[in-house]
Design a protein around this motif. Structure first.
Motif, PDB file in Angstrom:
ATOM      1  N   ALA A   1       0.817  -1.212   0.000  1.00  0.00           N
ATOM      2  CA  ALA A   1       0.000   0.000   0.000  1.00  0.00           C
ATOM      3  C   ALA A   1       0.849   1.259   0.000  1.00  0.00           C
ATOM      4  CB  ALA A   1      -0.922   0.001   1.230  1.00  0.00           C
ATOM      5  N   GLY A   2       2.152   1.096  -0.111  1.00  0.00           N
ATOM      6  CA  GLY A   2       3.047   2.244  -0.043  1.00  0.00           C
ATOM      7  C   GLY A   2       3.078   3.040  -1.335  1.00  0.00           C
ATOM      8  N   ASP A   3       3.743   4.189  -1.265  1.00  0.00           N
ATOM      9  CA  ASP A   3       3.852   5.082  -2.422  1.00  0.00           C
ATOM     10  C   ASP A   3       4.997   4.610  -3.317  1.00  0.00           C
ATOM     11  OD1 ASP A   3       3.665   7.179  -4.190  1.00  0.00           O
ATOM     12  OD2 ASP A   3       4.797   8.571  -2.923  1.00  0.00           O
ATOM     13  N   THR A   4       4.792   3.465  -3.950  1.00  0.00           N
ATOM     14  CA  THR A   4       5.839   2.874  -4.795  1.00  0.00           C
ATOM     15  C   THR A   4       5.494   2.933  -6.280  1.00  0.00           C
ATOM     16  OG1 THR A   4       4.809   0.716  -4.384  1.00  0.00           O
ATOM     17  CG2 THR A   4       6.705   1.306  -3.011  1.00  0.00           C
TER      18      THR A   4
ATOM     19  N   HIS B   1      -2.440  -6.888  -1.519  1.00  0.00           N
ATOM     20  CA  HIS B   1      -3.257  -5.706  -1.282  1.00  0.00           C
ATOM     21  C   HIS B   1      -3.975  -5.397  -2.596  1.00  0.00           C
ATOM     22  CE1 HIS B   1      -0.277  -5.306   1.907  1.00  0.00           C
ATOM     23  NE2 HIS B   1      -0.919  -4.276   2.431  1.00  0.00           N
ATOM     24  N   VAL B   2      -4.864  -4.384  -2.565  1.00  0.00           N
ATOM     25  CA  VAL B   2      -5.410  -3.847  -3.804  1.00  0.00           C
ATOM     26  C   VAL B   2      -5.212  -2.338  -3.825  1.00  0.00           C
ATOM     27  CG1 VAL B   2      -7.096  -5.685  -4.171  1.00  0.00           C
ATOM     28  CG2 VAL B   2      -7.760  -3.660  -2.842  1.00  0.00           C
TER      29      VAL B   2
ATOM     30  N   ASP C   1      -6.434   1.476  -5.984  1.00  0.00           N
ATOM     31  CA  ASP C   1      -7.375   2.146  -6.883  1.00  0.00           C
ATOM     32  C   ASP C   1      -6.816   2.051  -8.298  1.00  0.00           C
ATOM     33  OD1 ASP C   1      -8.493   4.309  -8.533  1.00  0.00           O
ATOM     34  OD2 ASP C   1      -9.450   4.983  -6.687  1.00  0.00           O
ATOM     35  N   PRO C   2      -7.556   1.451  -9.232  1.00  0.00           N
ATOM     36  CA  PRO C   2      -7.020   1.262 -10.592  1.00  0.00           C
ATOM     37  C   PRO C   2      -6.692   2.563 -11.312  1.00  0.00           C
ATOM     38  CG  PRO C   2      -8.966  -0.104 -10.232  1.00  0.00           C
ATOM     39  CD  PRO C   2      -8.887   0.839  -9.073  1.00  0.00           C
ATOM     40  N   GLU C   3      -7.337   3.662 -10.907  1.00  0.00           N
ATOM     41  CA  GLU C   3      -7.121   4.939 -11.586  1.00  0.00           C
ATOM     42  C   GLU C   3      -5.921   5.695 -11.020  1.00  0.00           C
ATOM     43  OE1 GLU C   3      -8.837   5.718 -14.238  1.00  0.00           O
ATOM     44  OE2 GLU C   3     -10.039   3.895 -14.010  1.00  0.00           O
ATOM     45  N   THR C   4      -5.751   5.665  -9.702  1.00  0.00           N
ATOM     46  CA  THR C   4      -4.734   6.493  -9.059  1.00  0.00           C
ATOM     47  C   THR C   4      -3.542   5.704  -8.511  1.00  0.00           C
ATOM     48  OG1 THR C   4      -5.752   6.358  -6.859  1.00  0.00           O
ATOM     49  CG2 THR C   4      -6.567   8.071  -8.355  1.00  0.00           C
ATOM     50  N   GLY C   5      -3.720   4.405  -8.285  1.00  0.00           N
ATOM     51  CA  GLY C   5      -2.672   3.610  -7.662  1.00  0.00           C
ATOM     52  C   GLY C   5      -2.640   3.710  -6.157  1.00  0.00           C
ATOM     53  N   ALA C   6      -3.542   4.502  -5.581  1.00  0.00           N
ATOM     54  CA  ALA C   6      -3.590   4.666  -4.122  1.00  0.00           C
ATOM     55  C   ALA C   6      -4.101   3.381  -3.468  1.00  0.00           C
ATOM     56  CB  ALA C   6      -4.501   5.833  -3.757  1.00  0.00           C
TER      57      ALA C   6
ATOM     58  N   THR D   1      -4.171  -9.059   2.755  1.00  0.00           N
ATOM     59  CA  THR D   1      -3.929  -8.158   3.876  1.00  0.00           C
ATOM     60  C   THR D   1      -5.237  -7.840   4.602  1.00  0.00           C
ATOM     61  OG1 THR D   1      -2.997  -6.034   4.552  1.00  0.00           O
ATOM     62  CG2 THR D   1      -4.220  -6.059   2.485  1.00  0.00           C
ATOM     63  N   ALA D   2      -5.137  -7.646   5.912  1.00  0.00           N
ATOM     64  CA  ALA D   2      -6.238  -7.051   6.678  1.00  0.00           C
ATOM     65  C   ALA D   2      -5.694  -5.871   7.471  1.00  0.00           C
ATOM     66  CB  ALA D   2      -6.890  -8.082   7.598  1.00  0.00           C
ATOM     67  N   GLY D   3      -4.594  -5.308   6.968  1.00  0.00           N
ATOM     68  CA  GLY D   3      -3.945  -4.216   7.675  1.00  0.00           C
ATOM     69  C   GLY D   3      -4.519  -2.849   7.375  1.00  0.00           C
ATOM     70  N   MET D   4      -5.346  -2.743   6.349  1.00  0.00           N
ATOM     71  CA  MET D   4      -5.913  -1.450   5.992  1.00  0.00           C
ATOM     72  C   MET D   4      -7.016  -1.061   6.982  1.00  0.00           C
ATOM     73  SD  MET D   4      -4.216  -0.802   3.214  1.00  0.00           S
ATOM     74  CE  MET D   4      -5.155   0.494   2.420  1.00  0.00           C
ATOM     75  N   GLY D   5      -7.240   0.236   7.118  1.00  0.00           N
ATOM     76  CA  GLY D   5      -8.301   0.726   7.997  1.00  0.00           C
ATOM     77  C   GLY D   5      -7.823   1.130   9.378  1.00  0.00           C
ATOM     78  N   GLY D   6      -6.496   1.159   9.569  1.00  0.00           N
ATOM     79  CA  GLY D   6      -5.946   1.593  10.851  1.00  0.00           C
ATOM     80  C   GLY D   6      -4.961   2.734  10.702  1.00  0.00           C
TER      81      GLY D   6
END
Length: 300
Positions: free
Chosen positions: A18-21, A53-54, A56-61, A88-93
């Motif tokens: 989920a990083g800015d890669t 992870h997944v 956003d297909p448009e932004t990559g975020a 992953t279940a790490g999102m949302g924190g």
């Protein structure tokens, strides 16, 4: 702790994170099709487990959309090669404070806070064999970002994962996280066999020097199965360290973008290099069916 090299090793590939890669390498997969294809290529290269992870297909975020997870899951499961699926279940924190003088209101752009049921909704929908549980709160990287996972949140998420029949992979970023993981096991919220990932070198968790790594390893009960990785420049040294310490291997574009100095990697290339390290050390690569037997996983 005496040297106890692992002779039967499985490789996990962390496919996108989920990083800015995305802006740093065109090889980082973004769309569900790209993520699934990269995971399948990693499986062909020797990965027994793919951690997804997944975005956003448009932004990559980073994203938590159920439809994106469903598409990735369906594409991987319909492939002509077998692999253990780990979501992953790490999102949302994610909590980003305002600034040092005015922490509230929080920065809405970076903050993504959700309840336990929402954080595992995609797990309940897709029923992977494994999902991650980030076992603690920590200052994460730069600025005012805190990765939040309270004891109550972790207990509830662990309970829901276990009830779904999905094996939690405990992600530990420091020794205190291992301490709480033991508590979850003692309370019966996580069942045997226990699976753990030692996450090294992430600011400001456990640094990836060998003394700290062995302190982490020495806090893992001998009956547990563990893997380990480091991010950045030491990522490709960690397969050897993990095996020598008795563990398994994780590589992938979530953790490291390069296969060599100045050489941007694909996930398959990182797995191929890890396979070479494992085999050159005299260990055997095990596949998804052997991993399922070892960890008592339910294939769906």
């Amino acid at each position: 702790m005496p040297l106890s090299m692992n002779r039967e090793v499985f490789i996990t590939c962390a496919v996108t994170g989920a990083g800015d890669t995305v802006s740093k390498s065109s090889n980082v997969p973004v769309t569900p099709k790209q993520i699934a294809e990269s995971a399948i290529d990693a499986a062909r290269a020797g990965a027994a487990v793919v951690h997804c992870h997944v975005r956003d297909p448009e932004t990559g975020a980073p994203a938590r959309r159920l439809d994106l997870y469903k598409e990735v899951t369906d594409r991987i499961r319909s492939a002509d090669i077998d692999v253990v699926l780990n979501l992953t279940a790490g999102m949302g924190g994610d909590l980003v404070f305002g600034n040092v003088e005015n922490p509230f209101p929080v920065n809405e752009k970076g903050t993504d806070m959700a309840g336990a049921t929402e954080r595992v909704a995609h797990v309940a929908e897709c029923l992977p064999e494994i999902c991650t549980l980030d076992c603690g709160t920590m200052n994460f990287s730069l600025g005012d970002y805190v990765m939040t996972n309270t004891p109550s949140m972790l207990r509830e998420m662990a309970c829901q994962m276990t009830a779904l029949g999905v094996r939690p992979e405990i992600e530990a970023f420091d020794t205190g996280h291992l301490w709480f993981a033991k508590q979850l096991v003692e309370e019966g919220l996580i069942e045997d066999p226990v699976l753990i990932q030692l996450c090294m070198g992430i600011p400001w968790g456990a640094p990836d020097d060998l003394n700290t790594f062995m302190a982490m390893v020495n806090n893992v009960p001998s009956s547990w199965t563990f893997s380990a990785f480091s991010i950045g420049r030491n990522a490709m040294a960690y397969p050897a360290a993990a095996i020598l310490a008795g563990g398994n291997v994780r590589v992938g574009l979530e953790d490291n973008l390069y296969v060599g100095k100045g050489q941007l990697a694909t996930n398959a290339q990182l797995v191929e290099k890890a396979v070479s390290v494992v085999e050159s050390m005299g260990a055997k690569i095990i596949g998804p069916e052997e991993v399922r037997r070892k960890l008592k996983l339910t294939k769906r």
